[in-house]
Write an enzyme that holds these catalytic residues in place. Structure first.
Site, PDB file in Angstrom:
ATOM      1  N   HIS A 179      -9.279  -3.463  -2.595  1.00  0.00           N
ATOM      2  CA  HIS A 179      -8.249  -2.766  -1.805  1.00  0.00           C
ATOM      3  C   HIS A 179      -8.616  -1.288  -1.647  1.00  0.00           C
ATOM      4  O   HIS A 179      -8.491  -0.713  -0.560  1.00  0.00           O
ATOM      5  CB  HIS A 179      -6.877  -2.916  -2.494  1.00  0.00           C
ATOM      6  CG  HIS A 179      -5.751  -2.196  -1.818  1.00  0.00           C
ATOM      7  ND1 HIS A 179      -4.727  -2.831  -1.151  1.00  0.00           N
ATOM      8  CD2 HIS A 179      -5.487  -0.862  -1.703  1.00  0.00           C
ATOM      9  CE1 HIS A 179      -3.895  -1.926  -0.650  1.00  0.00           C
ATOM     10  NE2 HIS A 179      -4.322  -0.725  -0.987  1.00  0.00           N
ATOM     11  N   GLU A 180      -9.085  -0.682  -2.762  1.00  0.00           N
ATOM     12  CA  GLU A 180      -9.441   0.759  -2.713  1.00  0.00           C
ATOM     13  C   GLU A 180     -10.685   1.014  -1.870  1.00  0.00           C
ATOM     14  O   GLU A 180     -10.717   1.949  -1.077  1.00  0.00           O
ATOM     15  CB  GLU A 180      -9.666   1.311  -4.128  1.00  0.00           C
ATOM     16  CG  GLU A 180      -8.462   1.198  -5.060  1.00  0.00           C
ATOM     17  CD  GLU A 180      -7.164   1.567  -4.401  1.00  0.00           C
ATOM     18  OE1 GLU A 180      -6.164   0.862  -4.619  1.00  0.00           O
ATOM     19  OE2 GLU A 180      -7.131   2.537  -3.595  1.00  0.00           O
ATOM     20  N   HIS A 186     -10.090   1.144   1.742  1.00  0.00           N
ATOM     21  CA  HIS A 186      -9.572   2.435   2.230  1.00  0.00           C
ATOM     22  C   HIS A 186     -10.713   3.377   2.609  1.00  0.00           C
ATOM     23  O   HIS A 186     -10.603   4.153   3.554  1.00  0.00           O
ATOM     24  CB  HIS A 186      -8.712   3.128   1.163  1.00  0.00           C
ATOM     25  CG  HIS A 186      -7.275   2.721   1.138  1.00  0.00           C
ATOM     26  ND1 HIS A 186      -6.419   2.875   2.204  1.00  0.00           N
ATOM     27  CD2 HIS A 186      -6.538   2.173   0.148  1.00  0.00           C
ATOM     28  CE1 HIS A 186      -5.214   2.438   1.874  1.00  0.00           C
ATOM     29  NE2 HIS A 186      -5.251   2.003   0.630  1.00  0.00           N
ATOM     30  N   CYS A 210       0.857  -1.182   0.000  1.00  0.00           N
ATOM     31  CA  CYS A 210       0.000   0.000   0.000  1.00  0.00           C
ATOM     32  C   CYS A 210       0.898   1.238   0.000  1.00  0.00           C
ATOM     33  O   CYS A 210       1.899   1.282   0.722  1.00  0.00           O
ATOM     34  CB  CYS A 210      -0.897  -0.008   1.238  1.00  0.00           C
ATOM     35  SG  CYS A 210      -2.041   1.387   1.327  1.00  0.00           S
TER      36      CYS A 210
HETATM   37  O1  LIG Z   1      -4.683   2.076  -2.257  1.00  0.00           O
HETATM   38  C1  LIG Z   1      -3.886   2.041  -3.213  1.00  0.00           C
HETATM   39  N1  LIG Z   1      -2.586   1.798  -3.051  1.00  0.00           N
HETATM   40  O2  LIG Z   1      -2.113   1.718  -1.814  1.00  0.00           O
HETATM   41  C2  LIG Z   1      -1.701   1.511  -4.159  1.00  0.00           C
HETATM   42  C3  LIG Z   1      -1.473   0.019  -4.294  1.00  0.00           C
HETATM   43  C4  LIG Z   1      -2.749  -0.685  -4.708  1.00  0.00           C
HETATM   44  C5  LIG Z   1      -2.579  -2.182  -5.024  1.00  0.00           C
HETATM   45  C6  LIG Z   1      -1.909  -3.012  -3.915  1.00  0.00           C
HETATM   46  C7  LIG Z   1      -2.493  -4.408  -4.055  1.00  0.00           C
HETATM   47  C8  LIG Z   1      -3.769  -4.291  -4.820  1.00  0.00           C
HETATM   48  C9  LIG Z   1      -3.944  -2.835  -5.209  1.00  0.00           C
HETATM   49  C10 LIG Z   1      -0.372  -0.176  -5.320  1.00  0.00           C
HETATM   50  O3  LIG Z   1      -0.582   0.134  -6.471  1.00  0.00           O
HETATM   51  N2  LIG Z   1       0.854  -0.618  -4.925  1.00  0.00           N
HETATM   52  N3  LIG Z   1       1.056  -0.975  -3.626  1.00  0.00           N
HETATM   53  C11 LIG Z   1       2.388  -0.687  -3.049  1.00  0.00           C
HETATM   54  C12 LIG Z   1       3.533  -0.703  -3.971  1.00  0.00           C
HETATM   55  C13 LIG Z   1       3.204  -1.312  -5.277  1.00  0.00           C
HETATM   56  C14 LIG Z   1       1.961  -0.722  -5.883  1.00  0.00           C
HETATM   57  C15 LIG Z   1       1.578  -1.523  -7.107  1.00  0.00           C
HETATM   58  O4  LIG Z   1       0.972  -2.562  -6.999  1.00  0.00           O
HETATM   59  N4  LIG Z   1       1.970  -0.941  -8.263  1.00  0.00           N
HETATM   60  C16 LIG Z   1       1.793  -1.453  -9.532  1.00  0.00           C
HETATM   61  C17 LIG Z   1       1.367  -2.748  -9.803  1.00  0.00           C
HETATM   62  C18 LIG Z   1       1.230  -3.134 -11.150  1.00  0.00           C
HETATM   63  C19 LIG Z   1       1.524  -2.240 -12.146  1.00  0.00           C
HETATM   64  C20 LIG Z   1       1.961  -0.962 -11.797  1.00  0.00           C
HETATM   65  N5  LIG Z   1       2.101  -0.580 -10.502  1.00  0.00           N
HETATM   66 NI    NI Z   2      -3.643   1.226  -0.462  1.00  0.00          NI
END
Ligand SMILES: O=CN(O)C[C@@H](CC1CCCC1)C(=O)N1NCCC[C@H]1C(=O)Nc1ccccn1
Ligand code: NI
Length: 188
Positions: A158-159, A162, A115
């Site tokens: 996940h969203e 939140h 996250c």
């Molecule tokens: O609430 C929203 N958040 O906290 C952003 C989160 C949301 C995802 C986490 C798991 C399901 C949804 C997020 O995106 N990440 N989590 C932390 C670091 C990595 C990043 C990620 O998965 N990046 C990514 C993945 C594929 C392609 C491009 N980028």
């Molecule tokens: Ni998140």
């Protein structure tokens, strides 16, 4: 444009609040928020810009993560396979989202979840519904009711978590973080 400094980190009470429903027609402020939430994802998924602005690439961003306790989140799930049209698997700003049905079957990302608001890595499966029916309103006030499965379904759950003050690690089995009930499928 949001930068990492604008992203609220775990420990800030705003991440544990129930967000407020968004009123329609959207105020100019809410329209700007919706734009900025999606812009963050677009910029962060562009390698050059991600580097330039020192962002962590993301596929979703909820308003509470930028300190705004409103029921709004952006979702941009890219189409991983290059050859395919680079049309994303799912792209929208989901406002006042409600999951109206969940599959009995559950799933989790094999590598667990992270996250942008949680700086430390917390290993473990985050069990979620494998498929959901999602009802939400978009920035134009249009109502949608769609079925999602696999990665887009995981991201939206996940969203939406939140918006209810829930963080991914709340779902991890404390006794055995990688516990796997036999009916669980695992998604990349
Ligand atoms: O609430 C929203 N958040 O906290 C952003 C989160 C949301 C995802 C986490 C798991 C399901 C949804 C997020 O995106 N990440 N989590 C932390 C670091 C990595 C990043 C990620 O998965 N990046 C990514 C993945 C594929 C392609 C491009 N980028
Ligand atoms: Ni998140």
């Amino acid at each position: 444009m949001f930068l990492m400094k604008d992203i609220v980190r775990d420990g800030d009470p705003v991440l544990r609040k129930q967000a407020q429903k968004v009123q329609f027609p959207l105020s100019d402020e809410d329209k700007q928020l919706a734009h900025d939430l999606m812009e963050y994802l677009e910029v962060s998924q562009n390698p050059e810009l991600c580097e330039k602005y020192q962002l962590r690439a993301g596929v979703g961003l909820a308003a509470p993560q930028v300190g705004v306790s409103k029921m709004m989140a952006s979702v941009l799930v890219p189409n991983e396979d290059e050859d395919e049209s680079d049309k994303p698997l799912f792209k929208d700003v989901i406002i006042n989202p409600v999951i109206i049905s969940n599959s009995v079957q559950r799933g989790a990302l094999t590598e667990g979840e992270g996250c942008l608001s949680v700086d430390k890595d917390i290993p473990g499966y985050v069990p979620r519904a494998a498929r959901i029916t999602l009802r939400y309103t978009d920035v134009d006030g249009k109502q949608h009711q769609i079925r999602l499965k696999n990665y887009p379904a995981i991201v939206c759950q996940h969203e939406i978590d939140h918006l209810h003050g829930v963080l991914f690690y709340d779902h991890i089995n404390q006794d055995n973080p990688f516990a796997k009930t036999d009916d669980e499928i695992f998604i990349y």
